[in-house]
Write a protein that holds these residues in place. Structure first.
Motif, PDB file in Angstrom:
ATOM      1  N   LEU A 167     -26.052 -13.230  75.943  1.00  0.00           N
ATOM      2  CA  LEU A 167     -27.028 -13.480  74.881  1.00  0.00           C
ATOM      3  C   LEU A 167     -28.410 -13.782  75.452  1.00  0.00           C
ATOM      4  CD1 LEU A 167     -24.925 -15.599  72.357  1.00  0.00           C
ATOM      5  CD2 LEU A 167     -25.709 -13.235  72.055  1.00  0.00           C
ATOM      6  N   ILE A 168     -28.453 -14.392  76.633  1.00  0.00           N
ATOM      7  CA  ILE A 168     -29.740 -14.649  77.296  1.00  0.00           C
ATOM      8  C   ILE A 168     -30.300 -13.344  77.863  1.00  0.00           C
ATOM      9  CG2 ILE A 168     -30.869 -15.910  79.166  1.00  0.00           C
ATOM     10  CD1 ILE A 168     -28.530 -18.016  78.808  1.00  0.00           C
ATOM     11  N   THR A 169     -29.459 -12.601  78.559  1.00  0.00           N
ATOM     12  CA  THR A 169     -29.892 -11.329  79.147  1.00  0.00           C
ATOM     13  C   THR A 169     -30.359 -10.353  78.078  1.00  0.00           C
ATOM     14  OG1 THR A 169     -28.273 -11.646  80.909  1.00  0.00           O
ATOM     15  CG2 THR A 169     -29.166  -9.441  80.661  1.00  0.00           C
ATOM     16  N   GLN A 170     -29.723 -10.417  76.923  1.00  0.00           N
ATOM     17  CA  GLN A 170     -30.025  -9.496  75.821  1.00  0.00           C
ATOM     18  C   GLN A 170     -31.495  -9.544  75.387  1.00  0.00           C
ATOM     19  OE1 GLN A 170     -30.059 -10.524  71.918  1.00  0.00           O
ATOM     20  NE2 GLN A 170     -28.283  -9.327  71.256  1.00  0.00           N
ATOM     21  N   ILE A 171     -32.140 -10.691  75.543  1.00  0.00           N
ATOM     22  CA  ILE A 171     -33.525 -10.845  75.084  1.00  0.00           C
ATOM     23  C   ILE A 171     -34.462  -9.869  75.808  1.00  0.00           C
ATOM     24  CG2 ILE A 171     -35.493 -12.434  74.950  1.00  0.00           C
ATOM     25  CD1 ILE A 171     -33.424 -13.323  73.055  1.00  0.00           C
ATOM     26  N   THR A 172     -34.248  -9.682  77.097  1.00  0.00           N
ATOM     27  CA  THR A 172     -35.101  -8.776  77.881  1.00  0.00           C
ATOM     28  C   THR A 172     -34.415  -7.452  78.191  1.00  0.00           C
ATOM     29  OG1 THR A 172     -34.310  -9.809  79.929  1.00  0.00           O
ATOM     30  CG2 THR A 172     -36.367 -10.661  78.994  1.00  0.00           C
ATOM     31  N   GLY A 173     -33.111  -7.357  77.922  1.00  0.00           N
ATOM     32  CA  GLY A 173     -32.355  -6.165  78.280  1.00  0.00           C
ATOM     33  C   GLY A 173     -32.339  -5.113  77.182  1.00  0.00           C
ATOM     34  N   SER A 174     -31.924  -3.917  77.550  1.00  0.00           N
ATOM     35  CA  SER A 174     -31.826  -2.813  76.590  1.00  0.00           C
ATOM     36  C   SER A 174     -30.621  -3.009  75.677  1.00  0.00           C
ATOM     37  CB  SER A 174     -31.667  -1.480  77.328  1.00  0.00           C
ATOM     38  OG  SER A 174     -32.775  -1.223  78.155  1.00  0.00           O
ATOM     39  N   VAL A 175     -30.790  -2.602  74.416  1.00  0.00           N
ATOM     40  CA  VAL A 175     -29.682  -2.564  73.466  1.00  0.00           C
ATOM     41  C   VAL A 175     -28.958  -1.231  73.659  1.00  0.00           C
ATOM     42  CG1 VAL A 175     -29.019  -2.567  71.032  1.00  0.00           C
ATOM     43  CG2 VAL A 175     -30.884  -4.034  71.817  1.00  0.00           C
ATOM     44  N   ARG A 176     -27.794  -1.281  74.260  1.00  0.00           N
ATOM     45  CA  ARG A 176     -27.056  -0.053  74.604  1.00  0.00           C
ATOM     46  C   ARG A 176     -26.122   0.324  73.455  1.00  0.00           C
ATOM     47  NH1 ARG A 176     -24.923  -1.338  80.601  1.00  0.00           N
ATOM     48  NH2 ARG A 176     -23.951   0.713  80.310  1.00  0.00           N
ATOM     49  N   TRP A 177     -26.723   0.641  72.317  1.00  0.00           N
ATOM     50  CA  TRP A 177     -25.919   0.860  71.113  1.00  0.00           C
ATOM     51  C   TRP A 177     -25.114   2.156  71.195  1.00  0.00           C
ATOM     52  CZ3 TRP A 177     -24.003  -2.245  67.834  1.00  0.00           C
ATOM     53  CH2 TRP A 177     -23.405  -1.745  66.668  1.00  0.00           C
ATOM     54  N   ARG A 178     -25.741   3.240  71.646  1.00  0.00           N
ATOM     55  CA  ARG A 178     -25.028   4.520  71.746  1.00  0.00           C
ATOM     56  C   ARG A 178     -23.785   4.361  72.625  1.00  0.00           C
ATOM     57  NH1 ARG A 178     -24.940   8.190  75.699  1.00  0.00           N
ATOM     58  NH2 ARG A 178     -26.601   7.057  76.780  1.00  0.00           N
ATOM     59  N   GLU A 179     -23.961   3.742  73.779  1.00  0.00           N
ATOM     60  CA  GLU A 179     -22.829   3.539  74.685  1.00  0.00           C
ATOM     61  C   GLU A 179     -21.789   2.595  74.082  1.00  0.00           C
ATOM     62  OE1 GLU A 179     -24.050   3.348  79.128  1.00  0.00           O
ATOM     63  OE2 GLU A 179     -25.773   2.635  77.987  1.00  0.00           O
ATOM     64  N   SER A 180     -22.248   1.609  73.308  1.00  0.00           N
ATOM     65  CA  SER A 180     -21.307   0.671  72.677  1.00  0.00           C
ATOM     66  C   SER A 180     -20.390   1.392  71.699  1.00  0.00           C
ATOM     67  CB  SER A 180     -22.080  -0.447  71.961  1.00  0.00           C
ATOM     68  OG  SER A 180     -22.802  -1.241  72.880  1.00  0.00           O
ATOM     69  N   VAL A 181     -20.973   2.281  70.899  1.00  0.00           N
ATOM     70  CA  VAL A 181     -20.162   3.048  69.939  1.00  0.00           C
ATOM     71  C   VAL A 181     -19.204   3.968  70.682  1.00  0.00           C
ATOM     72  CG1 VAL A 181     -20.245   4.787  68.109  1.00  0.00           C
ATOM     73  CG2 VAL A 181     -21.880   2.875  68.106  1.00  0.00           C
ATOM     74  N   LEU A 182     -19.682   4.637  71.724  1.00  0.00           N
ATOM     75  CA  LEU A 182     -18.807   5.514  72.509  1.00  0.00           C
ATOM     76  C   LEU A 182     -17.684   4.713  73.173  1.00  0.00           C
ATOM     77  CD1 LEU A 182     -21.427   7.886  74.189  1.00  0.00           C
ATOM     78  CD2 LEU A 182     -19.840   8.441  72.324  1.00  0.00           C
ATOM     79  N   TYR A 183     -17.997   3.488  73.610  1.00  0.00           N
ATOM     80  CA  TYR A 183     -16.963   2.632  74.197  1.00  0.00           C
ATOM     81  C   TYR A 183     -15.874   2.335  73.166  1.00  0.00           C
ATOM     82  CZ  TYR A 183     -14.621  -1.548  75.950  1.00  0.00           C
ATOM     83  OH  TYR A 183     -13.666  -2.453  76.340  1.00  0.00           O
ATOM     84  N   MET A 184     -16.304   1.928  71.957  1.00  0.00           N
ATOM     85  CA  MET A 184     -15.315   1.605  70.926  1.00  0.00           C
ATOM     86  C   MET A 184     -14.478   2.826  70.559  1.00  0.00           C
ATOM     87  SD  MET A 184     -17.233  -1.209  68.480  1.00  0.00           S
ATOM     88  CE  MET A 184     -18.837  -0.409  68.314  1.00  0.00           C
ATOM     89  N   ALA A 185     -15.122   3.979  70.420  1.00  0.00           N
ATOM     90  CA  ALA A 185     -14.375   5.204  70.118  1.00  0.00           C
ATOM     91  C   ALA A 185     -13.387   5.516  71.240  1.00  0.00           C
ATOM     92  CB  ALA A 185     -15.339   6.363  69.906  1.00  0.00           C
TER      93      ALA A 185
END
Length: 312
Positions: free
Chosen positions: A248-266
């Motif tokens: 949650l701390i890293t997320q503030i400056t890090g990229s939101v890897r949404w495309r990869e997150s969806v592919l991971y779940m699939a």
């Protein structure tokens, strides 16, 4: 079907969101009451009858969107549908906090206070006008990472949100982002649009906000979520509270890897994703990422009625 629950980020807010749920489900209304109490303010009044300019302020929009998402969660629970029955939770940027509250890793009260602090810290990190964000359509994340690096020219410019195969958001100093827009168009982007945001989220300019959130999160209890969280910064699942705190701390400056997150779940067998809360932006992204995954956006009693009818 293997189901995951996802939660929207900033930009989905509208005046009146969640009101019908609160009127229809006592458990949903209780969420708004709990958020009001936690913030010692009538955020629900702003959400339902206020001015959109005030609701859009980062410090208001973040807890407000979480409240609406959690109202949907409680309404579904009243109908016998549990988050624990899913395989994963995930959220886009601030939606990650909503996901953690939905999965009982954070209390609603703590989440509301954290999101108010997060919004204030993100806004305070960079003076208005110094930073900018732009959505680039038609180039992938790797291409935009190179564009951002070329555009930086000793300033900050980063690929901030990998939303779907055709949409990436860049963030950083305003002049650098404008250079990235021009470069992206020259490299074949279909469209590049500066976003109406008040700060450059998810880039290194947010480091002061990351430090503020490290302090805020240090004082909050995080439990293991009832189902694993697919984190923005890793696009993989975790249930470890201390890992979640660090992410949650890293997320503030890090990229939101949404495309990869969806592919991971699939890739983990998810065939159905429910978007809980305001708007349908994530559902659109999911369809563009993997059309084999069924998407359902749920924000109102009518949406829940339709869902129950379809399952009957």
């Amino acid at each position: 079907m293997t189901r995951a629950f996802v939660f929207p980020g900033q930009g989905a807010q509208t005046i009146g969101m969640g009101k019908a749920l609160a009127d229809h489900y006592p458990a949903a209304r209780a969420v708004f009451d709990e958020v009001d109490d936690a913030l010692d303010a009538r955020l629900s009044d702003l959400i339902w009858t206020g001015e959109i300019e005030a609701l859009t302020l980062t410090e208001n929009a973040q807890p407000a969107l979480m409240a609406c998402s959690l109202a949907v969660v409680r309404a579904l629970e009243a109908e016998g549908i549990q988050i624990a029955d899913g395989a994963f939770v995930a959220g886009h940027s601030l939606g990650e906090y909503s996901a953690l509250a939905a999965a009982r890793a954070l209390t609603i009260a703590d989440t509301a206070r954290l999101l108010r602090q997060r919004g204030q810290a993100m806004q305070a990190a960079v003076p208005v006008g110094v930073g900018a964000m732009a959505a680039i359509l038609g180039l992938d994340f790797d291409a935009l990472t190179e564009v951002a690096a070329e555009a930086a020219e000793a300033e900050v410019c980063q690929a901030a949100n990998d939303n779907d195969p055709g949409q990436v958001v860049v963030s950083g100093h305003a002049a650098a982002v404008e250079r990235a827009v021009a470069l992206a168009k020259a490299k074949g982007a279909k469209r590049a649009v500066l976003l109406p945001v008040s700060a450059p989220f998810h880039c290194s300019l947010m480091q002061p906000a990351a430090e503020a959130m490290a302090q805020a999160l240090a004082d909050v209890t995080i439990a293991a979520p009832v189902v694993p969280l697919v984190a923005n910064v890793t696009a993989s699942a975790t249930s470890d509270p201390e890992t979640i705190r660090a992410q949650l701390i890293t997320q503030i400056t890090g990229s939101v890897r949404w495309r990869e997150s969806v592919l991971y779940m699939a890739g983990q067998g998810v065939t159905e994703i429910w978007e809980l809360g305001a708007g349908k932006a994530l559902s659109g992204m999911v369809r563009r990422i993997d059309r084999s995954v069924t998407c359902t956006a749920i924000a109102s009693p009518d949406d829940i009625s339709a869902l129950l009818a379809a399952q009957a």
